[in-house]
Design a protein around this motif. Structure first.
Motif, PDB file in Angstrom:
ATOM      1  N   ARG A 182       0.833  -1.216   0.000  1.00 26.97           N
ATOM      2  CA  ARG A 182       0.000   0.000   0.000  1.00 26.97           C
ATOM      3  C   ARG A 182       0.860   1.254   0.000  1.00 26.97           C
ATOM      4  N   ALA A 183       2.042   1.147   0.621  1.00 31.71           N
ATOM      5  CA  ALA A 183       2.939   2.314   0.660  1.00 31.71           C
ATOM      6  C   ALA A 183       3.664   2.514  -0.681  1.00 31.71           C
ATOM      7  N   GLY A 184       3.418   1.639  -1.653  1.00 28.71           N
ATOM      8  CA  GLY A 184       3.918   1.919  -3.007  1.00 28.71           C
ATOM      9  C   GLY A 184       4.884   0.906  -3.599  1.00 28.71           C
ATOM     10  N   THR A 185       5.310  -0.101  -2.823  1.00 28.50           N
ATOM     11  CA  THR A 185       6.251  -1.086  -3.387  1.00 28.50           C
ATOM     12  C   THR A 185       5.465  -2.180  -4.114  1.00 28.50           C
ATOM     13  N   THR A 186       5.866  -2.444  -5.348  1.00 28.89           N
ATOM     14  CA  THR A 186       5.247  -3.524  -6.129  1.00 28.89           C
ATOM     15  C   THR A 186       5.763  -4.855  -5.585  1.00 28.89           C
ATOM     16  N   ILE A 187       4.880  -5.850  -5.531  1.00 31.00           N
ATOM     17  CA  ILE A 187       5.275  -7.129  -4.918  1.00 31.00           C
ATOM     18  C   ILE A 187       4.923  -8.311  -5.811  1.00 31.00           C
ATOM     19  N   LEU A 188       5.867  -9.258  -5.894  1.00 27.42           N
ATOM     20  CA  LEU A 188       5.578 -10.564  -6.497  1.00 27.42           C
ATOM     21  C   LEU A 188       5.825 -11.599  -5.402  1.00 27.42           C
ATOM     22  N   LEU A 189       4.728 -12.235  -4.991  1.00 26.26           N
ATOM     23  CA  LEU A 189       4.741 -13.135  -3.841  1.00 26.26           C
ATOM     24  C   LEU A 189       4.603 -14.578  -4.300  1.00 26.26           C
ATOM     25  N   VAL A 190       5.535 -15.431  -3.881  1.00 24.34           N
ATOM     26  CA  VAL A 190       5.430 -16.863  -4.165  1.00 24.34           C
ATOM     27  C   VAL A 190       4.909 -17.556  -2.917  1.00 24.34           C
ATOM     28  N   GLU A 191       3.862 -18.340  -3.083  1.00 23.18           N
ATOM     29  CA  GLU A 191       3.293 -19.027  -1.917  1.00 23.18           C
ATOM     30  C   GLU A 191       2.735 -20.392  -2.289  1.00 23.18           C
ATOM     31  N   GLN A 192       2.941 -21.344  -1.369  1.00 26.65           N
ATOM     32  CA  GLN A 192       2.255 -22.628  -1.543  1.00 26.65           C
ATOM     33  C   GLN A 192       0.873 -22.553  -0.937  1.00 26.65           C
ATOM     34  N   ASN A 193       0.716 -21.646   0.037  1.00 32.62           N
ATOM     35  CA  ASN A 193      -0.590 -21.438   0.645  1.00 32.62           C
ATOM     36  C   ASN A 193      -1.400 -20.519  -0.276  1.00 32.62           C
ATOM     37  N   ALA A 194      -2.044 -21.146  -1.279  1.00 32.98           N
ATOM     38  CA  ALA A 194      -2.719 -20.391  -2.331  1.00 32.98           C
ATOM     39  C   ALA A 194      -3.856 -19.542  -1.775  1.00 32.98           C
ATOM     40  N   ASP A 195      -4.585 -20.098  -0.830  1.00 25.74           N
ATOM     41  CA  ASP A 195      -5.731 -19.410  -0.266  1.00 25.74           C
ATOM     42  C   ASP A 195      -5.304 -18.067   0.341  1.00 25.74           C
ATOM     43  N   LEU A 196      -4.261 -18.155   1.149  1.00 26.25           N
ATOM     44  CA  LEU A 196      -3.735 -16.980   1.832  1.00 26.25           C
ATOM     45  C   LEU A 196      -3.241 -15.942   0.821  1.00 26.25           C
ATOM     46  N   ALA A 197      -2.443 -16.399  -0.131  1.00 24.80           N
ATOM     47  CA  ALA A 197      -1.847 -15.484  -1.104  1.00 24.80           C
ATOM     48  C   ALA A 197      -2.923 -14.799  -1.940  1.00 24.80           C
ATOM     49  N   LEU A 198      -3.923 -15.566  -2.374  1.00 24.22           N
ATOM     50  CA  LEU A 198      -4.953 -14.982  -3.241  1.00 24.22           C
ATOM     51  C   LEU A 198      -5.842 -14.008  -2.468  1.00 24.22           C
ATOM     52  N   HIS A 199      -5.875 -14.143  -1.148  1.00 26.89           N
ATOM     53  CA  HIS A 199      -6.672 -13.208  -0.359  1.00 26.89           C
ATOM     54  C   HIS A 199      -6.031 -11.827  -0.286  1.00 26.89           C
ATOM     55  N   ILE A 200      -4.701 -11.755  -0.384  1.00 25.19           N
ATOM     56  CA  ILE A 200      -4.109 -10.411  -0.278  1.00 25.19           C
ATOM     57  C   ILE A 200      -3.638  -9.859  -1.633  1.00 25.19           C
ATOM     58  N   ALA A 201      -3.534 -10.726  -2.651  1.00 23.30           N
ATOM     59  CA  ALA A 201      -2.992 -10.264  -3.939  1.00 23.30           C
ATOM     60  C   ALA A 201      -4.079  -9.664  -4.832  1.00 23.30           C
ATOM     61  N   HIS A 202      -3.630  -8.865  -5.802  1.00 22.00           N
ATOM     62  CA  HIS A 202      -4.561  -8.353  -6.817  1.00 22.00           C
ATOM     63  C   HIS A 202      -4.703  -9.350  -7.954  1.00 22.00           C
TER      64      HIS A 202
END
Ligand code: ATP
Length: 242
Positions: A182-202
């Motif tokens: 939110r403060a402006g840094t672009t993020i690429l997140l790798v996760e095996q916990n798909a549920d968790l990752a998809l809840h915070i990603a765009h």
């Protein structure tokens, strides 16, 4: 901001990435999900120059960075938080953070950023003189993220930040990842916990054996019966393996 165009990466004869194309836009949080061995870590290592692609191109902020050295890629604005944290155990929290800023020359800015990281992660502020090897897993994850932020990245790559952590700690870490984005840094997140990752990603990319098989808004993937089922199957398979 970041584009991978038909990227192939090999380990000797093994093609771990088989023609990956993906795009991460400035300001967004994207996630790469998939089973063990799908090629997620290899993708991140290829982006930050730790592995050299055999074919394809990587473009960051309009520049072709394919084949660049890792330190030049960090300087240009990409930082990696590696799988398993990899902090320097014999150095203090403060020393680990300062090492993250070795590519920078602005001393005053480094000092300001240290304070900012201590605000993001209060447990690190209390432990700034403690050896990193004596921190808990969650604190080490905070330190690994803090160290990467000290390079002032425009794009932050995170490899499995939830791995091995208690659910409450994962929640804290993910709240900070969201606020960094939110403060402006672009993020690429790798996760095996798909549920968790998809809840915070765009947006999300689904990987299978070295290929991206689906790319869509995170909410769409989260609602997809197929993705949900696939990930449950993966989970059951993983259990059967024991
Ligand atoms: P995980 O979630 O288990 O970390 P991943 O999706 O990140 O999986 P990678 O670690 O990128 O997957 O591995 C992709 C493929 O490349 C796998 O088949 C793996 O066995 C192989 N591989 C990874 N690292 C190496 C290496 N150093 N040498 C040879 N093969 C490797």
């Amino acid at each position: 901001m970041l584009q991978l165009i038909d990227v192939f990466t090999y380990y000797d004869d093994l093609a771990a990435l088989r023609g990956i194309s993906l795009e991460v836009r400035a300001g967004e949080m994207a996630t790469l999900i998939g089973a063990n061995g799908a090629g997620k870590t290899t993708t991140l290592k290829t982006i930050c120059g730790l592995l050299r692609p055999r074919r394809g191109r990587i473009v960051f902020s309009g520049r072709d960075i394919t084949g660049w050295r890792p330190e030049d890629i960090v300087r240009l604005g990409i930082a990696l938080v590696p799988e398993g944290r990899r902090v320097f155990p014999q150095l203090t929290v403060w020393e680990n953070l300062v090492l993250g800023a070795t590519v920078r020359r602005d001393r005053a800015g480094v000092q300001r950023d240290l304070e900012q990281i201590f605000t993001h992660f209060p447990p690190l502020a209390e432990r700034r003189k403690q050896l990193a090897g004596t921190l808990s897993g969650g604190e080490q994850q905070m330190l690994a993220i803090g160290r990467a932020l000290m390079a002032r990245p425009k794009l932050l790559l995170l490899d499995e930040p939830s791995m091995g952590l208690a659910p409450m700690v994962v929640e804290q870490i993910f709240a900070v990842i969201e606020s960094i984005n939110r403060a402006g840094t672009t993020i690429l997140l790798v996760e095996q916990n798909a549920d968790l990752a998809l809840h915070i990603a765009h947006r999300g990319f689904v990987m299978e054996t070295g290929r991206i098989v689906r790319s869509a808004p995170a909410a769409e993937l989260l609602a997809s019966e197929e993705v949900r089922r696939a990930h449950r199957i993966v989970w059951v398979r993983a259990l059967r393996a024991y």
